[in-house]
Scaffold this motif. Structure first.
Motif, PDB file in Angstrom:
ATOM      1  N   THR A 216       0.840  -1.199   0.000  1.00  0.00           N
ATOM      2  CA  THR A 216       0.000   0.000   0.000  1.00  0.00           C
ATOM      3  C   THR A 216       0.875   1.250   0.000  1.00  0.00           C
ATOM      4  O   THR A 216       1.841   1.341   0.752  1.00  0.00           O
ATOM      5  CB  THR A 216      -0.910   0.024   1.234  1.00  0.00           C
ATOM      6  N   ARG A 217       0.530   2.215  -0.853  1.00  0.00           N
ATOM      7  CA  ARG A 217       1.231   3.496  -0.896  1.00  0.00           C
ATOM      8  C   ARG A 217       0.204   4.625  -0.879  1.00  0.00           C
ATOM      9  O   ARG A 217      -0.918   4.475  -1.404  1.00  0.00           O
ATOM     10  CB  ARG A 217       2.103   3.614  -2.151  1.00  0.00           C
ATOM     11  N   ALA A 218       0.580   5.737  -0.262  1.00  0.00           N
ATOM     12  CA  ALA A 218      -0.326   6.880  -0.160  1.00  0.00           C
ATOM     13  C   ALA A 218      -0.229   7.732  -1.427  1.00  0.00           C
ATOM     14  O   ALA A 218       0.880   7.947  -1.944  1.00  0.00           O
ATOM     15  CB  ALA A 218       0.020   7.727   1.064  1.00  0.00           C
ATOM     16  N   PRO A 219      -1.364   8.221  -1.956  1.00  0.00           N
ATOM     17  CA  PRO A 219      -1.301   9.100  -3.139  1.00  0.00           C
ATOM     18  C   PRO A 219      -0.665  10.440  -2.777  1.00  0.00           C
ATOM     19  O   PRO A 219      -1.008  11.050  -1.763  1.00  0.00           O
ATOM     20  CB  PRO A 219      -2.781   9.261  -3.532  1.00  0.00           C
ATOM     21  N   GLU A 220       0.265  10.899  -3.599  1.00  0.00           N
ATOM     22  CA  GLU A 220       0.946  12.178  -3.353  1.00  0.00           C
ATOM     23  C   GLU A 220       0.145  13.285  -4.026  1.00  0.00           C
ATOM     24  O   GLU A 220       0.371  13.639  -5.183  1.00  0.00           O
ATOM     25  CB  GLU A 220       2.379  12.120  -3.879  1.00  0.00           C
ATOM     26  N   GLU A 221      -0.817  13.833  -3.281  1.00  0.00           N
ATOM     27  CA  GLU A 221      -1.699  14.868  -3.805  1.00  0.00           C
ATOM     28  C   GLU A 221      -1.960  15.902  -2.716  1.00  0.00           C
ATOM     29  O   GLU A 221      -1.641  15.687  -1.549  1.00  0.00           O
ATOM     30  CB  GLU A 221      -3.018  14.252  -4.264  1.00  0.00           C
ATOM     31  N   GLY A 222      -2.555  17.025  -3.138  1.00  0.00           N
ATOM     32  CA  GLY A 222      -2.884  18.074  -2.177  1.00  0.00           C
ATOM     33  C   GLY A 222      -1.762  19.091  -2.024  1.00  0.00           C
ATOM     34  O   GLY A 222      -0.845  19.181  -2.860  1.00  0.00           O
ATOM     35  N   PRO A 223      -1.785  19.877  -0.960  1.00  0.00           N
ATOM     36  CA  PRO A 223      -0.758  20.899  -0.723  1.00  0.00           C
ATOM     37  C   PRO A 223       0.620  20.280  -0.531  1.00  0.00           C
ATOM     38  O   PRO A 223       0.766  19.061  -0.360  1.00  0.00           O
ATOM     39  CB  PRO A 223      -1.244  21.593   0.559  1.00  0.00           C
ATOM     40  N   LEU A 226       1.237  18.071   2.615  1.00  0.00           N
ATOM     41  CA  LEU A 226       0.628  16.737   2.558  1.00  0.00           C
ATOM     42  C   LEU A 226       1.336  15.861   1.529  1.00  0.00           C
ATOM     43  O   LEU A 226       1.491  14.653   1.740  1.00  0.00           O
ATOM     44  CB  LEU A 226      -0.861  16.858   2.225  1.00  0.00           C
ATOM     45  N   ARG A 227       1.779  16.455   0.424  1.00  0.00           N
ATOM     46  CA  ARG A 227       2.542  15.663  -0.547  1.00  0.00           C
ATOM     47  C   ARG A 227       3.849  15.182   0.069  1.00  0.00           C
ATOM     48  O   ARG A 227       4.266  14.045  -0.148  1.00  0.00           O
ATOM     49  CB  ARG A 227       2.819  16.496  -1.801  1.00  0.00           C
ATOM     50  N   GLU A 228       4.495  16.071   0.821  1.00  0.00           N
ATOM     51  CA  GLU A 228       5.739  15.658   1.485  1.00  0.00           C
ATOM     52  C   GLU A 228       5.466  14.579   2.531  1.00  0.00           C
ATOM     53  O   GLU A 228       6.254  13.637   2.682  1.00  0.00           O
ATOM     54  CB  GLU A 228       6.399  16.876   2.138  1.00  0.00           C
ATOM     55  N   MET A 229       4.338  14.702   3.241  1.00  0.00           N
ATOM     56  CA  MET A 229       3.985  13.680   4.220  1.00  0.00           C
ATOM     57  C   MET A 229       3.753  12.337   3.529  1.00  0.00           C
ATOM     58  O   MET A 229       4.258  11.289   3.975  1.00  0.00           O
ATOM     59  CB  MET A 229       2.731  14.100   4.988  1.00  0.00           C
ATOM     60  N   ALA A 230       2.985  12.355   2.428  1.00  0.00           N
ATOM     61  CA  ALA A 230       2.732  11.115   1.686  1.00  0.00           C
ATOM     62  C   ALA A 230       4.026  10.559   1.103  1.00  0.00           C
ATOM     63  O   ALA A 230       4.266   9.346   1.122  1.00  0.00           O
ATOM     64  CB  ALA A 230       1.712  11.364   0.577  1.00  0.00           C
ATOM     65  N   ARG A 231       4.896  11.459   0.578  1.00  0.00           N
ATOM     66  CA  ARG A 231       6.173  11.005   0.018  1.00  0.00           C
ATOM     67  C   ARG A 231       7.044  10.372   1.104  1.00  0.00           C
ATOM     68  O   ARG A 231       7.689   9.338   0.869  1.00  0.00           O
ATOM     69  CB  ARG A 231       6.888  12.187  -0.626  1.00  0.00           C
ATOM     70  N   THR A 232       7.053  10.987   2.291  1.00  0.00           N
ATOM     71  CA  THR A 232       7.836  10.422   3.392  1.00  0.00           C
ATOM     72  C   THR A 232       7.316   9.046   3.784  1.00  0.00           C
ATOM     73  O   THR A 232       8.093   8.112   4.016  1.00  0.00           O
ATOM     74  CB  THR A 232       7.789  11.364   4.604  1.00  0.00           C
TER      75      THR A 232
END
Length: 485
Positions: A216-223, A226-232
């Motif tokens: 499972t991976r988080a979509p890198e979207e939004g501000p 949040l993208r940095e959080m998902a990328r991390t």
């Protein structure tokens, strides 16, 4: 788009709209107050002008020659004149414009002329006195009519201005309220779409990942935040996935590498315990094989234990002062005594190179580097073990003319459980030796450097800080000396 920037901009814009609305209301209130004052002054001017007209008409009525001899008329006449003077003075005091003051001056002159004419006509017959007084009265009433018209016009203008200001206040109030509502609604809708939804997706991805769905991976979207959080999170998940794969690969490699020496030991044990006579030469070869396989197993297990201690934070050094030349000599002599098929040479300086180190661990590092140099070099090639000194560092180098290391392989050289394809083909192992060696060197406050070219060979340099006595022969120690980092 940054969440912090969007929220800050929205708050600033909404705050500025609120300030503009408040300032506009203050300004409009001030104008309305002035307009109300103007309207009140105009209304007061109209009332005073009407009072002056009433006073003049009352004075004219009482100026009838037929009533002049009556005592009642005399008192009323005096009261009318007093009222006229009082109202005229008040009108002059409350006049707002130059035009009003001019008309009031005319009224004062005309009323004075009227009073003079009334006195002069007291002895005249009615047919002569009355027309004269009527003419004087008309002259005094004319500027009063103009004054009334002027105040009425000013009152109408003030009322129109008040209406315009009231309409403007309504427009500004409704406009600002609409903008605030639209801005707040737009911000909430944007946050729902661009903030809350990505946050929900990240939360759901974390729960799925925690429940065992490791892909499972988080979509890198939004501000941006949040993208940095998902990328991390995705990088962490990828790292954990790689670690799990490395662990599985490691277990498979350990199982494979342990099977080879165990198989050799099993065959040797079967040969020795078979009960058949074994020639002395065959027995010696068998025991030599057993010793090599046991040494190999011991090294593999030692690397595993050291790696485990390092990861658990229980790696301790037993520091003592030793000469780096002695450590290098002991390692080289061990391989030379073992009948190495390589040309192993030792290059040592004349002066001592003193280290404050754990001698066993430093020898372990040298063993690993020399062993690798011998394993990955052609038979009969030259391997140099060099000890030197550069500044306040001791440099222990191992130089081979072996297969070398490519730039791509160099990136993972010191990572645990990572071995290049050519290294795996050349010699077995689990890929922990260099990782453990680097951690040992770093625990001593040093570092390992590598220069290598594929097909030419490799040079490993271990740089360790000299002991305080060797680095500062005069006895002076720098601040912080003696601390192990």
């Amino acid at each position: 788009m940054s969440l912090k920037r969007v929220i800050t901009t929205a708050v600033v814009v909404l705050g500025m709209l609120s300030l503009v609305a408040a300032a506009s209301l203050v300004v409009l209130t001030s104008y309305l107050h002035r307009t109300t004052d103007s309207l009140g002054a105009a209304s007061r001017g109209v009332h005073l002008a009407e009072d002056l007209k009433v006073d003049l008409l009352e004075l004219h009525r009482l100026s009838n020659p037929y009533m002049a001899l009556r005592e009642e008329s005399v008192h009323s006449l005096a009261r009318a004149e007093s009222n006229l003077q009082a109202h005229l003075a008040e009108a002059v005091r409350t006049a707002q414009t130059e035009r009003e003051r001019t008309l009031l001056a005319e009224v004062e002159r005309a009323s004075s002329a009227y009073r003079v004419a009334r006195t002069q006509t007291l002895g005249l017959p009615p047919e002569r006195g009355v027309p004269e007084l009527n003419a004087r009265l008309e002259t005094a009433l004319a500027p009063l009519d103009q004054l009334v018209a002027l105040n009425v016009h000013e009152a109408q203008a003030a009322q129109a201005q008040a209406s315009r200001l009231d309409y403007l206040a309504d427009v500004i109030g409704i406009g600002v309220a609409a903008l605030l509502v639209m801005g707040g609604t737009g911000l909430l809708l944007w946050m729902r779409r661009s903030v809350f939804r990505p946050l929900l997706h990240i939360s759901q991805s974390m729960r799925r990942f925690g429940s065992g769905r490791k892909r499972t991976r988080a979509p890198e979207e939004g501000p941006t935040e949040l993208r940095e959080m998902a990328r991390t999170f995705n990088e962490m998940a990828n790292s954990l996935g790689r670690q799990q794969e490395d662990q599985l690969t490691f277990l498979a490699g350990v199982a494979h590498d342990l099977r080879n020496p165990l198989s050799a030991l099993k065959m040797s044990a079967a040969l020795v315990t078979s009960g058949r006579p074994i020639p002395e030469e065959r027995m010696q070869k068998t025991m030599a094989l057993v010793r090599r396989q046991v040494s190999r197993l011991d090294r593999m297990v030692g690397d595993l234990l050291d790696s485990t201690r390092i990861e658990a934070g229980r790696f301790e050094l037993q520091l003592e002062e030793r000469d780096a030349r002695d450590l290098a000599r002991e390692v080289a002599e061990l391989y030379q005594a073992g009948g190495s098929s390589h040309d192993l040479r030792l290059d040592l300086p004349e002066e001592p190179v003193l280290l404050s180190c754990d001698a066993t661990r430093v020898e372990q590092v040298l063993h690993n580097l020399v062993s690798n140099a011998l394993k990955y070099s052609p038979t009969g090639s030259r391997v140099d073990v060099v000890v030197g000194r550069e500044g306040e560092e001791a440099v222990l180098s191992v130089v081979d003319r072996g297969i070398g290391i490519s730039t791509e392989e160099m990136r993972n050289l010191f990572m645990p459980f990572r071995r290049s394809g050519r290294a795996r083909e050349k010699a077995p192992g689990v890929g922990l030796g260099l990782s453990v060696a680097r951690r040992i060197v770093e625990a001593h406050g040093g570092r390992i450097e590598v220069d290598s070219r594929p097909g030419v060979g490799s040079t490993f340099r271990v740089r360790l800080p000299l002991s305080h006595a060797a680095a500062h022969p005069s006895g002076a120690q720098p601040e912080g000396a003696g601390l192990l980092h």
